[in-house]
Design an enzyme around this catalytic site. Sequence first.
Site, PDB file in Angstrom:
ATOM      1  CG  LEU A 152      10.495  -2.542 -10.878  1.00  0.00           C
ATOM      2  CD1 LEU A 152      10.129  -3.945 -11.922  1.00  0.00           C
ATOM      3  CD2 LEU A 152       9.746  -2.239 -10.004  1.00  0.00           C
ATOM      4  CD  GLU A 210       9.999   0.128  -1.007  1.00  0.00           C
ATOM      5  OE1 GLU A 210       9.077  -0.034  -0.905  1.00  0.00           O
ATOM      6  OE2 GLU A 210      10.908  -0.791  -0.672  1.00  0.00           O
ATOM      7  N   GLY A 211       8.754   3.742  -5.594  1.00  0.00           N
ATOM      8  CA  GLY A 211       7.592   4.919  -6.516  1.00  0.00           C
ATOM      9  C   GLY A 211       7.856   6.109  -5.583  1.00  0.00           C
ATOM     10  CB  SER A 267       7.856   6.915 -12.663  1.00  0.00           C
ATOM     11  OG  SER A 267       8.422   7.506 -12.070  1.00  0.00           O
TER      12      SER A 267
HETATM   13  C1  LIG Z   1      18.970   5.098  -3.268  1.00  0.00           C
HETATM   14  C2  LIG Z   1      17.685   4.613  -4.418  1.00  0.00           C
HETATM   15  C3  LIG Z   1      17.975   3.568  -4.095  1.00  0.00           C
HETATM   16  C4  LIG Z   1      16.692   2.453  -4.570  1.00  0.00           C
HETATM   17  N1  LIG Z   1      16.871   1.687  -4.468  1.00  0.00           N
HETATM   18  C5  LIG Z   1      16.371   0.071  -5.361  1.00  0.00           C
HETATM   19  C6  LIG Z   1      16.272  -0.973  -5.110  1.00  0.00           C
HETATM   20  O1  LIG Z   1      16.432  -1.847  -4.376  1.00  0.00           O
HETATM   21  N2  LIG Z   1      14.966  -1.620  -5.877  1.00  0.00           N
HETATM   22  C7  LIG Z   1      14.855  -0.592  -7.327  1.00  0.00           C
HETATM   23  O2  LIG Z   1      14.307  -2.017  -8.157  1.00  0.00           O
HETATM   24  N3  LIG Z   1      15.097   0.179  -7.540  1.00  0.00           N
HETATM   25  C8  LIG Z   1      15.409   0.836  -6.253  1.00  0.00           C
HETATM   26  N4  LIG Z   1      15.196   2.113  -6.875  1.00  0.00           N
HETATM   27  C9  LIG Z   1      14.964   3.173  -7.890  1.00  0.00           C
HETATM   28  C10 LIG Z   1      13.509   4.260  -7.507  1.00  0.00           C
HETATM   29  O3  LIG Z   1      12.740   3.110  -7.225  1.00  0.00           O
HETATM   30  C11 LIG Z   1      13.229   5.108  -8.723  1.00  0.00           C
HETATM   31  O4  LIG Z   1      13.815   5.352  -8.402  1.00  0.00           O
HETATM   32  C12 LIG Z   1      12.011   5.951  -8.526  1.00  0.00           C
HETATM   33  O5  LIG Z   1      11.181   4.706  -8.675  1.00  0.00           O
HETATM   34  C13 LIG Z   1      11.447   7.016  -9.656  1.00  0.00           C
HETATM   35  O6  LIG Z   1      12.046   6.357 -10.621  1.00  0.00           O
HETATM   36  P1  LIG Z   1      12.934   7.904 -11.620  1.00  0.00           P
HETATM   37  O7  LIG Z   1      14.183   8.023 -10.107  1.00  0.00           O
HETATM   38  O8  LIG Z   1      13.649   6.847 -12.481  1.00  0.00           O
HETATM   39  O9  LIG Z   1      12.608   8.726 -11.406  1.00  0.00           O
HETATM   40  P2  LIG Z   1      11.248   8.654 -12.982  1.00  0.00           P
HETATM   41  O10 LIG Z   1      10.416   8.134 -13.316  1.00  0.00           O
HETATM   42  O11 LIG Z   1      11.963   9.449 -14.614  1.00  0.00           O
HETATM   43  O12 LIG Z   1      10.358  10.181 -12.131  1.00  0.00           O
HETATM   44  C14 LIG Z   1      10.572  11.945 -12.943  1.00  0.00           C
HETATM   45  C15 LIG Z   1       9.805  12.670 -12.375  1.00  0.00           C
HETATM   46  O13 LIG Z   1       8.495  12.490 -12.747  1.00  0.00           O
HETATM   47  C16 LIG Z   1       7.538  12.246 -12.636  1.00  0.00           C
HETATM   48  N5  LIG Z   1       6.569  11.326 -12.642  1.00  0.00           N
HETATM   49  C17 LIG Z   1       6.856  10.315 -13.785  1.00  0.00           C
HETATM   50  N6  LIG Z   1       5.797   9.914 -14.094  1.00  0.00           N
HETATM   51  C18 LIG Z   1       4.995  10.282 -13.122  1.00  0.00           C
HETATM   52  C19 LIG Z   1       3.717   9.733 -13.539  1.00  0.00           C
HETATM   53  N7  LIG Z   1       2.973   9.383 -14.123  1.00  0.00           N
HETATM   54  N8  LIG Z   1       3.154  11.408 -12.674  1.00  0.00           N
HETATM   55  C20 LIG Z   1       3.253  12.367 -12.485  1.00  0.00           C
HETATM   56  N9  LIG Z   1       4.212  12.057 -12.108  1.00  0.00           N
HETATM   57  C21 LIG Z   1       5.681  11.524 -12.882  1.00  0.00           C
HETATM   58  C22 LIG Z   1       8.065  11.685 -11.167  1.00  0.00           C
HETATM   59  O14 LIG Z   1       7.128  11.759  -9.982  1.00  0.00           O
HETATM   60  C23 LIG Z   1       9.584  12.122 -10.916  1.00  0.00           C
HETATM   61  O15 LIG Z   1       9.329  13.203  -9.518  1.00  0.00           O
HETATM   62  C24 LIG Z   1      16.474   3.135  -5.758  1.00  0.00           C
HETATM   63  C25 LIG Z   1      16.355   4.749  -5.784  1.00  0.00           C
HETATM   64  C26 LIG Z   1      17.353   5.399  -5.446  1.00  0.00           C
HETATM   65  C27 LIG Z   1      17.696   7.094  -5.606  1.00  0.00           C
END
Ligand SMILES: Cc1cc2nc3c(=O)[nH]c(=O)nc-3n(C[C@H](O)[C@H](O)[C@H](O)COP(=O)(O)OP(=O)(O)OC[C@H]3O[C@@H](n4cnc5c(N)ncnc54)[C@H](O)[C@@H]3O)c2cc1C
Length: 383
Positions: free
Chosen positions: A124, A363-364, A131
Amino acid sequence: MDYFLTEEQQMIVDIARQITDERIIPARAHLDEHHEFPRDILNEMAQADLFGVAIPEQYGGFGGGVFDVVLAIEQIGRGCIGVGTAFAANFLGAFPILLAGSAEMKEKYLPAVVSGEKFAAFGLTEANAGSDASGIQTTAVLDGDHWVLNGTKQWITNGGEAQIYSVVAMTDKNKGARGASLFVVEEGDPGFSFGPKEKKMGIRASSTTELIFKDCRIPKDRLIGRQGTGFITVMKTLDLSRPGIASLGIGLAQGALDMAATYAKQRNQFGKPIISFQAVQHMLADMAIGVEASRALVYQAAKHIDAHPKDMSKVSSMSKIFATDTAMKVTTDAVQVMAGYGYMCEYPAEKMMRDAKILQIYEGTNQIQRNVVGQELNKEYAK
Ligand SMILES: Cc1cc2nc3c(=O)[nH]c(=O)nc-3n(C[C@H](O)[C@H](O)[C@H](O)COP(=O)(O)OP(=O)(O)OC[C@H]3O[C@@H](n4cnc5c(N)ncnc54)[C@H](O)[C@@H]3O)c2cc1C
Protein backbone atom coordinates in the site's frame (compact mmCIF):
# COMPACT_ATOMS: atom_id res chain seq x y z
CA MET A 1 -4.41 -15.74 33.92
CA ASP A 2 -6.50 -18.53 32.45
CA TYR A 3 -8.15 -17.57 29.15
CA PHE A 4 -10.01 -20.89 28.91
CA LEU A 5 -8.64 -21.82 25.49
CA THR A 6 -10.22 -24.70 23.60
CA GLU A 7 -8.16 -27.81 22.90
CA GLU A 8 -7.52 -26.61 19.33
CA GLN A 9 -6.46 -23.14 20.48
CA GLN A 10 -4.11 -24.64 23.09
CA MET A 11 -2.65 -26.80 20.32
CA ILE A 12 -1.87 -23.69 18.24
CA VAL A 13 -0.17 -22.10 21.26
CA ASP A 14 1.85 -25.26 22.00
CA ILE A 15 3.06 -25.68 18.41
CA ALA A 16 4.03 -22.01 18.09
CA ARG A 17 5.70 -22.07 21.51
CA GLN A 18 7.76 -25.13 20.61
CA ILE A 19 9.00 -23.65 17.33
CA THR A 20 9.79 -20.39 19.15
CA ASP A 21 11.78 -22.09 21.91
CA GLU A 22 13.59 -24.59 19.71
CA ARG A 23 14.17 -22.67 16.49
CA ILE A 24 13.57 -18.92 16.85
CA ILE A 25 15.18 -18.04 20.18
CA PRO A 26 18.48 -19.84 19.39
CA ALA A 27 18.65 -18.15 15.95
CA ARG A 28 17.41 -14.62 16.67
CA ALA A 29 20.74 -12.92 17.43
CA HIS A 30 22.25 -14.32 14.22
CA LEU A 31 19.23 -13.34 12.12
CA ASP A 32 19.34 -9.82 13.59
CA GLU A 33 23.06 -9.35 13.13
CA HIS A 34 23.08 -10.62 9.54
CA HIS A 35 19.69 -9.17 8.49
CA GLU A 36 18.83 -12.71 7.45
CA PHE A 37 15.37 -13.74 6.30
CA PRO A 38 14.26 -16.83 8.27
CA ARG A 39 13.06 -18.92 5.31
CA ASP A 40 13.81 -22.30 6.93
CA ILE A 41 12.01 -21.37 10.15
CA LEU A 42 9.00 -20.05 8.21
CA ASN A 43 8.91 -23.28 6.20
CA GLU A 44 8.82 -25.26 9.44
CA MET A 45 6.01 -23.05 10.69
CA ALA A 46 4.10 -23.77 7.47
CA GLN A 47 4.70 -27.51 7.84
CA ALA A 48 3.28 -27.24 11.36
CA ASP A 49 0.12 -25.71 9.77
CA LEU A 50 0.59 -22.29 11.40
CA PHE A 51 0.17 -20.43 8.08
CA GLY A 52 -3.35 -21.79 7.80
CA VAL A 53 -4.76 -20.85 11.19
CA ALA A 54 -7.13 -18.20 9.77
CA ILE A 55 -7.69 -19.72 6.32
CA PRO A 56 -10.91 -21.71 5.72
CA GLU A 57 -10.67 -25.51 5.70
CA GLN A 58 -11.75 -25.70 2.05
CA TYR A 59 -8.42 -24.06 1.12
CA GLY A 60 -6.41 -26.37 3.37
CA GLY A 61 -6.43 -24.11 6.43
CA PHE A 62 -7.43 -24.63 10.04
CA GLY A 63 -10.59 -22.54 9.62
CA GLY A 64 -9.98 -20.33 12.64
CA GLY A 65 -10.20 -16.57 12.95
CA VAL A 66 -8.31 -13.53 14.17
CA PHE A 67 -8.12 -14.95 17.70
CA ASP A 68 -6.26 -18.02 16.43
CA VAL A 69 -3.83 -15.79 14.51
CA VAL A 70 -3.26 -13.73 17.66
CA LEU A 71 -2.44 -16.85 19.70
CA ALA A 72 0.14 -18.06 17.17
CA ILE A 73 1.74 -14.65 16.62
CA GLU A 74 2.03 -13.94 20.34
CA GLN A 75 4.22 -16.98 20.85
CA ILE A 76 6.42 -16.18 17.88
CA GLY A 77 6.71 -12.56 19.04
CA ARG A 78 8.04 -13.81 22.36
CA GLY A 79 11.04 -15.12 20.44
CA CYS A 80 11.61 -12.50 17.74
CA ILE A 81 9.23 -10.00 16.22
CA GLY A 82 11.39 -9.86 13.09
CA VAL A 83 10.42 -13.47 12.40
CA GLY A 84 6.91 -12.66 13.67
CA THR A 85 6.59 -9.76 11.22
CA ALA A 86 7.61 -11.97 8.29
CA PHE A 87 5.01 -14.53 9.44
CA ALA A 88 2.24 -11.97 10.07
CA ALA A 89 2.76 -10.31 6.67
CA ASN A 90 1.50 -13.50 5.03
CA PHE A 91 -1.92 -12.93 6.59
CA LEU A 92 -1.80 -9.27 5.58
CA GLY A 93 -1.09 -10.33 1.99
CA ALA A 94 -3.70 -13.11 1.99
CA PHE A 95 -6.57 -11.28 3.73
CA PRO A 96 -7.57 -9.16 0.67
CA ILE A 97 -7.90 -12.35 -1.40
CA LEU A 98 -9.85 -14.01 1.39
CA LEU A 99 -12.12 -10.98 1.88
CA ALA A 100 -12.80 -9.98 -1.71
CA GLY A 101 -11.18 -12.41 -4.16
CA SER A 102 -13.17 -14.59 -6.57
CA ALA A 103 -13.61 -18.31 -5.88
CA GLU A 104 -10.98 -19.09 -8.56
CA MET A 105 -8.54 -16.62 -7.04
CA LYS A 106 -8.97 -18.12 -3.56
CA GLU A 107 -8.52 -21.61 -4.99
CA LYS A 108 -5.39 -20.54 -6.82
CA TYR A 109 -3.57 -18.67 -4.04
CA LEU A 110 -4.78 -19.61 -0.57
CA PRO A 111 -3.71 -23.28 -0.51
CA ALA A 112 -0.23 -22.18 -1.65
CA VAL A 113 -0.04 -19.71 1.26
CA VAL A 114 -1.25 -22.32 3.76
CA SER A 115 1.37 -24.85 2.65
CA GLY A 116 4.15 -22.23 2.68
CA GLU A 117 4.83 -22.95 -0.99
CA LYS A 118 4.25 -19.24 -1.57
CA PHE A 119 4.74 -16.34 0.83
CA ALA A 120 2.44 -13.32 0.65
CA ALA A 121 2.89 -9.56 1.10
CA PHE A 122 0.80 -6.39 1.04
CA GLY A 123 1.74 -3.25 -0.89
CA LEU A 124 0.00 0.00 0.00
CA THR A 125 2.59 2.55 1.21
CA GLU A 126 4.47 4.84 -1.18
CA ALA A 127 7.14 7.53 -0.67
CA ASN A 128 4.51 10.29 -0.43
CA ALA A 129 1.62 8.22 0.87
CA GLY A 130 2.11 6.79 4.37
CA SER A 131 -0.58 7.70 6.89
CA ASP A 132 -2.52 9.35 4.08
CA ALA A 133 -2.99 6.31 1.85
CA SER A 134 -5.31 8.29 -0.42
CA GLY A 135 -2.18 9.94 -1.84
CA ILE A 136 -0.97 6.84 -3.66
CA GLN A 137 0.29 7.46 -7.22
CA THR A 138 0.66 3.91 -8.53
CA THR A 139 -1.74 3.41 -11.43
CA ALA A 140 -3.36 0.44 -13.11
CA VAL A 141 -4.75 0.86 -16.63
CA LEU A 142 -6.75 -1.77 -18.50
CA ASP A 143 -5.19 -2.67 -21.87
CA GLY A 144 -7.13 -5.45 -23.59
CA ASP A 145 -6.94 -8.53 -21.37
CA HIS A 146 -4.29 -7.08 -19.09
CA TRP A 147 -3.86 -4.46 -16.39
CA VAL A 148 -0.71 -2.36 -16.75
CA LEU A 149 0.73 -1.13 -13.46
CA ASN A 150 3.16 1.77 -13.02
CA GLY A 151 4.56 3.14 -9.75
CA THR A 152 6.65 2.24 -6.70
CA LYS A 153 5.58 0.86 -3.33
CA GLN A 154 7.88 1.59 -0.40
CA TRP A 155 8.87 -0.40 2.74
CA ILE A 156 6.99 -3.55 1.89
CA THR A 157 7.42 -6.41 4.35
CA ASN A 158 8.41 -9.71 2.70
CA GLY A 159 9.44 -7.71 -0.38
CA GLY A 160 11.68 -9.86 -2.56
CA GLU A 161 10.88 -12.95 -0.47
CA ALA A 162 7.16 -13.35 -1.19
CA GLN A 163 5.72 -14.75 -4.40
CA ILE A 164 2.23 -13.20 -4.06
CA TYR A 165 1.66 -9.46 -3.58
CA SER A 166 -1.68 -7.78 -2.87
CA VAL A 167 -1.09 -4.33 -4.35
CA VAL A 168 -3.21 -1.18 -4.29
CA ALA A 169 -3.26 1.03 -7.40
CA MET A 170 -5.42 3.86 -8.73
CA THR A 171 -7.69 2.76 -11.54
CA ASP A 172 -9.41 6.17 -11.69
CA LYS A 173 -7.61 9.13 -10.12
CA ASN A 174 -10.65 11.37 -10.58
CA LYS A 175 -12.73 9.28 -8.18
CA GLY A 176 -10.51 9.75 -5.10
CA ALA A 177 -10.85 6.91 -2.59
CA ARG A 178 -13.34 5.15 -4.89
CA GLY A 179 -10.75 5.12 -7.66
CA ALA A 180 -8.45 2.61 -5.95
CA SER A 181 -8.38 -1.11 -6.73
CA LEU A 182 -6.49 -4.13 -5.43
CA PHE A 183 -4.53 -6.58 -7.57
CA VAL A 184 -2.53 -9.74 -7.14
CA VAL A 185 0.94 -9.33 -8.61
CA GLU A 186 3.16 -12.38 -8.75
CA GLU A 187 6.91 -12.57 -8.48
CA GLY A 188 8.18 -12.90 -12.05
CA ASP A 189 5.39 -10.87 -13.67
CA PRO A 190 6.88 -8.80 -16.52
CA GLY A 191 7.80 -5.27 -15.41
CA PHE A 192 7.78 -6.15 -11.67
CA SER A 193 11.03 -5.82 -9.68
CA PHE A 194 12.30 -5.07 -6.16
CA GLY A 195 14.48 -2.35 -4.67
CA PRO A 196 17.42 -3.30 -2.42
CA LYS A 197 16.70 -4.62 1.09
CA GLU A 198 16.33 -1.70 3.54
CA LYS A 199 18.69 -1.46 6.53
CA LYS A 200 16.60 -1.05 9.68
CA MET A 201 16.78 -0.21 13.38
CA GLY A 202 15.04 -3.45 14.31
CA ILE A 203 13.05 -6.45 13.02
CA ARG A 204 16.07 -7.16 10.86
CA ALA A 205 15.04 -10.77 10.19
CA SER A 206 12.16 -9.39 8.14
CA SER A 207 12.78 -8.18 4.61
CA THR A 208 11.63 -4.67 3.65
CA THR A 209 11.93 -3.47 0.05
CA GLU A 210 10.36 -1.35 -2.64
CA LEU A 211 8.05 -2.96 -5.17
CA ILE A 212 8.72 -1.39 -8.56
CA PHE A 213 6.18 -1.56 -11.39
CA LYS A 214 7.32 -0.42 -14.85
CA ASP A 215 4.63 -1.22 -17.40
CA CYS A 216 3.98 -4.34 -15.36
CA ARG A 217 1.41 -6.46 -17.25
CA ILE A 218 -0.84 -8.78 -15.30
CA PRO A 219 -3.89 -10.74 -16.52
CA LYS A 220 -7.26 -9.02 -16.17
CA ASP A 221 -8.52 -11.57 -13.66
CA ARG A 222 -5.91 -10.53 -11.07
CA LEU A 223 -8.20 -7.70 -9.95
CA ILE A 224 -9.26 -8.49 -6.36
CA GLY A 225 -12.99 -7.84 -5.97
CA ARG A 226 -14.64 -5.07 -7.95
CA GLN A 227 -12.86 -2.12 -9.51
CA GLY A 228 -12.95 0.91 -7.20
CA THR A 229 -13.38 -1.07 -3.97
CA GLY A 230 -9.66 -1.25 -3.16
CA PHE A 231 -9.68 1.08 -0.16
CA ILE A 232 -12.70 -0.60 1.43
CA THR A 233 -10.91 -3.96 1.28
CA VAL A 234 -7.67 -2.35 2.52
CA MET A 235 -9.42 -0.92 5.58
CA LYS A 236 -11.05 -4.26 6.37
CA THR A 237 -7.74 -6.05 5.85
CA LEU A 238 -5.95 -3.75 8.29
CA ASP A 239 -8.76 -4.03 10.85
CA LEU A 240 -8.33 -7.81 10.71
CA SER A 241 -4.55 -7.76 10.88
CA ARG A 242 -3.89 -5.09 13.55
CA PRO A 243 -4.66 -7.43 16.48
CA GLY A 244 -1.84 -9.56 15.05
CA ILE A 245 0.54 -6.60 15.40
CA ALA A 246 -0.83 -6.11 18.91
CA SER A 247 -0.06 -9.74 19.69
CA LEU A 248 3.53 -9.29 18.50
CA GLY A 249 3.58 -6.63 21.23
CA ILE A 250 2.23 -9.01 23.88
CA GLY A 251 4.77 -11.69 22.99
CA LEU A 252 7.68 -9.24 22.83
CA ALA A 253 6.74 -7.68 26.19
CA GLN A 254 6.30 -11.11 27.79
CA GLY A 255 9.76 -12.16 26.55
CA ALA A 256 11.29 -8.95 27.93
CA LEU A 257 9.56 -9.38 31.30
CA ASP A 258 10.70 -13.01 31.59
CA MET A 259 14.26 -12.00 30.84
CA ALA A 260 14.32 -9.00 33.20
CA ALA A 261 12.73 -10.90 36.11
CA THR A 262 15.13 -13.86 35.71
CA TYR A 263 18.06 -11.45 35.57
CA ALA A 264 16.83 -9.52 38.64
CA LYS A 265 16.80 -12.71 40.68
CA GLN A 266 20.36 -13.60 39.66
CA ARG A 267 22.07 -10.20 39.77
CA ASN A 268 23.45 -9.27 43.20
CA GLN A 269 24.28 -5.72 44.33
CA PHE A 270 24.76 -4.49 47.89
CA GLY A 271 24.86 -8.16 48.91
CA LYS A 272 21.34 -8.99 47.67
CA PRO A 273 19.57 -9.97 44.46
CA ILE A 274 18.37 -6.73 42.85
CA ILE A 275 14.79 -8.13 42.78
CA SER A 276 14.73 -7.56 46.55
CA PHE A 277 14.87 -3.76 45.99
CA GLN A 278 11.42 -2.25 45.90
CA ALA A 279 12.30 0.09 43.01
CA VAL A 280 13.11 -2.94 40.85
CA GLN A 281 10.05 -4.85 42.05
CA HIS A 282 7.82 -1.92 41.12
CA MET A 283 9.29 -1.79 37.63
CA LEU A 284 8.71 -5.52 37.20
CA ALA A 285 5.20 -5.21 38.65
CA ASP A 286 4.27 -2.47 36.16
CA MET A 287 5.72 -4.55 33.33
CA ALA A 288 3.66 -7.60 34.38
CA ILE A 289 0.47 -5.51 34.70
CA GLY A 290 1.04 -4.07 31.23
CA VAL A 291 1.59 -7.49 29.65
CA GLU A 292 -1.50 -9.04 31.23
CA ALA A 293 -3.72 -6.03 30.47
CA SER A 294 -2.54 -6.10 26.84
CA ARG A 295 -3.28 -9.79 26.57
CA ALA A 296 -6.78 -9.38 28.03
CA LEU A 297 -7.62 -6.49 25.67
CA VAL A 298 -6.14 -8.05 22.53
CA TYR A 299 -7.76 -11.44 23.11
CA GLN A 300 -11.12 -9.83 23.71
CA ALA A 301 -10.73 -7.54 20.69
CA ALA A 302 -9.86 -10.52 18.47
CA LYS A 303 -12.88 -12.48 19.73
CA HIS A 304 -15.09 -9.44 19.15
CA ILE A 305 -13.80 -9.11 15.57
CA ASP A 306 -14.44 -12.81 14.89
CA ALA A 307 -17.98 -12.47 16.22
CA HIS A 308 -18.82 -9.02 14.77
CA PRO A 309 -16.85 -8.57 11.52
CA LYS A 310 -18.80 -5.41 10.65
CA ASP A 311 -17.79 -3.64 13.84
CA MET A 312 -14.06 -3.98 14.12
CA SER A 313 -12.25 -0.66 13.60
CA LYS A 314 -12.40 0.71 17.15
CA VAL A 315 -11.43 -2.47 19.00
CA SER A 316 -8.78 -3.32 16.40
CA SER A 317 -7.13 0.10 16.80
CA MET A 318 -7.49 0.07 20.60
CA SER A 319 -5.76 -3.29 20.84
CA LYS A 320 -2.91 -2.15 18.60
CA ILE A 321 -2.32 1.08 20.52
CA PHE A 322 -2.40 -0.42 23.98
CA ALA A 323 -0.33 -3.55 23.36
CA THR A 324 2.33 -1.85 21.24
CA ASP A 325 2.76 1.19 23.50
CA THR A 326 3.06 -1.31 26.36
CA ALA A 327 5.67 -3.32 24.44
CA MET A 328 7.75 -0.16 23.92
CA LYS A 329 7.56 0.67 27.62
CA VAL A 330 8.18 -2.86 28.88
CA THR A 331 11.20 -3.44 26.63
CA THR A 332 12.66 -0.06 27.66
CA ASP A 333 12.15 -0.98 31.32
CA ALA A 334 13.72 -4.40 30.74
CA VAL A 335 16.89 -2.62 29.59
CA GLN A 336 16.67 -0.42 32.72
CA VAL A 337 16.35 -3.43 35.06
CA MET A 338 19.39 -5.00 33.40
CA ALA A 339 21.11 -1.59 33.16
CA GLY A 340 24.61 -1.84 31.61
CA TYR A 341 24.14 -5.50 30.70
CA GLY A 342 20.81 -4.64 29.14
CA TYR A 343 22.51 -2.06 26.95
CA MET A 344 25.11 -4.53 25.66
CA CYS A 345 24.41 -6.60 22.55
CA GLU A 346 25.44 -9.72 24.50
CA TYR A 347 21.88 -9.90 25.88
CA PRO A 348 18.67 -9.73 23.78
CA ALA A 349 17.22 -6.81 25.79
CA GLU A 350 18.62 -4.12 23.48
CA LYS A 351 17.32 -5.95 20.39
CA MET A 352 13.88 -6.20 21.99
CA MET A 353 13.87 -2.45 22.63
CA ARG A 354 15.02 -1.69 19.05
CA ASP A 355 12.43 -4.10 17.67
CA ALA A 356 9.56 -2.69 19.75
CA LYS A 357 9.61 0.72 18.05
CA ILE A 358 8.24 -0.50 14.73
CA LEU A 359 5.06 -1.75 16.39
CA GLN A 360 4.04 1.85 17.07
CA ILE A 361 4.66 2.77 13.42
CA TYR A 362 3.60 0.17 10.86
CA GLU A 363 0.06 -0.86 9.93
CA GLY A 364 -0.90 2.70 10.77
CA THR A 365 0.94 4.74 13.41
CA ASN A 366 -0.48 4.83 16.92
CA GLN A 367 -1.40 8.49 16.36
CA ILE A 368 -3.54 7.45 13.39
CA GLN A 369 -5.04 4.62 15.47
CA ARG A 370 -6.00 7.19 18.12
CA ASN A 371 -7.67 9.20 15.37
CA VAL A 372 -9.70 6.10 14.47
CA VAL A 373 -10.77 5.51 18.08
CA GLY A 374 -11.59 9.21 18.48
CA GLN A 375 -13.68 9.26 15.29
CA GLU A 376 -15.60 6.17 16.39
CA LEU A 377 -16.27 7.76 19.79
CA ASN A 378 -17.46 10.91 18.03
CA LYS A 379 -20.00 8.79 16.12
CA GLU A 380 -21.07 6.82 19.19
CA TYR A 381 -21.67 9.86 21.35
CA ALA A 382 -23.62 11.63 18.60
CA LYS A 383 -26.36 8.99 18.97
C1 LIG B 1 9.69 -1.80 8.69
C2 LIG B 1 8.44 -1.34 8.00
C3 LIG B 1 7.62 -2.27 7.39
C4 LIG B 1 6.47 -1.84 6.70
N1 LIG B 1 5.70 -2.77 6.04
C5 LIG B 1 4.70 -2.33 5.22
C6 LIG B 1 3.99 -3.25 4.38
O1 LIG B 1 4.22 -4.47 4.41
N2 LIG B 1 3.05 -2.75 3.54
C7 LIG B 1 2.75 -1.42 3.47
O2 LIG B 1 1.90 -1.04 2.66
N3 LIG B 1 3.39 -0.52 4.28
C8 LIG B 1 4.36 -0.95 5.14
N4 LIG B 1 5.02 -0.05 5.94
C9 LIG B 1 4.65 1.35 5.92
C10 LIG B 1 3.97 1.82 7.21
O3 LIG B 1 2.69 1.29 7.32
C11 LIG B 1 4.04 3.35 7.26
O4 LIG B 1 5.40 3.67 7.55
C12 LIG B 1 3.12 3.98 8.27
O5 LIG B 1 1.77 3.82 7.87
C13 LIG B 1 3.38 5.46 8.52
O6 LIG B 1 3.60 6.16 7.34
P1 LIG B 1 4.90 7.12 7.22
O7 LIG B 1 6.06 6.35 7.73
O8 LIG B 1 4.96 7.62 5.83
O9 LIG B 1 4.65 8.27 8.24
P2 LIG B 1 3.83 9.71 8.00
O10 LIG B 1 2.48 9.41 7.46
O11 LIG B 1 4.74 10.59 7.19
O12 LIG B 1 3.73 10.21 9.46
C14 LIG B 1 4.78 10.94 10.12
C15 LIG B 1 4.28 11.33 11.52
O13 LIG B 1 3.12 12.17 11.42
C16 LIG B 1 2.03 11.61 12.15
N5 LIG B 1 0.78 11.89 11.43
C17 LIG B 1 0.55 11.83 10.10
N6 LIG B 1 -0.72 12.15 9.83
C18 LIG B 1 -1.33 12.39 11.02
C19 LIG B 1 -2.66 12.74 11.41
N7 LIG B 1 -3.65 12.91 10.52
N8 LIG B 1 -2.92 12.88 12.73
C20 LIG B 1 -1.95 12.69 13.66
N9 LIG B 1 -0.66 12.36 13.36
C21 LIG B 1 -0.37 12.22 12.05
C22 LIG B 1 2.34 10.12 12.20
O14 LIG B 1 1.69 9.48 13.29
C23 LIG B 1 3.86 10.12 12.35
O15 LIG B 1 4.21 10.30 13.70
C24 LIG B 1 6.15 -0.46 6.66
C25 LIG B 1 6.97 0.46 7.31
C26 LIG B 1 8.10 0.05 7.96
C27 LIG B 1 8.98 1.08 8.62
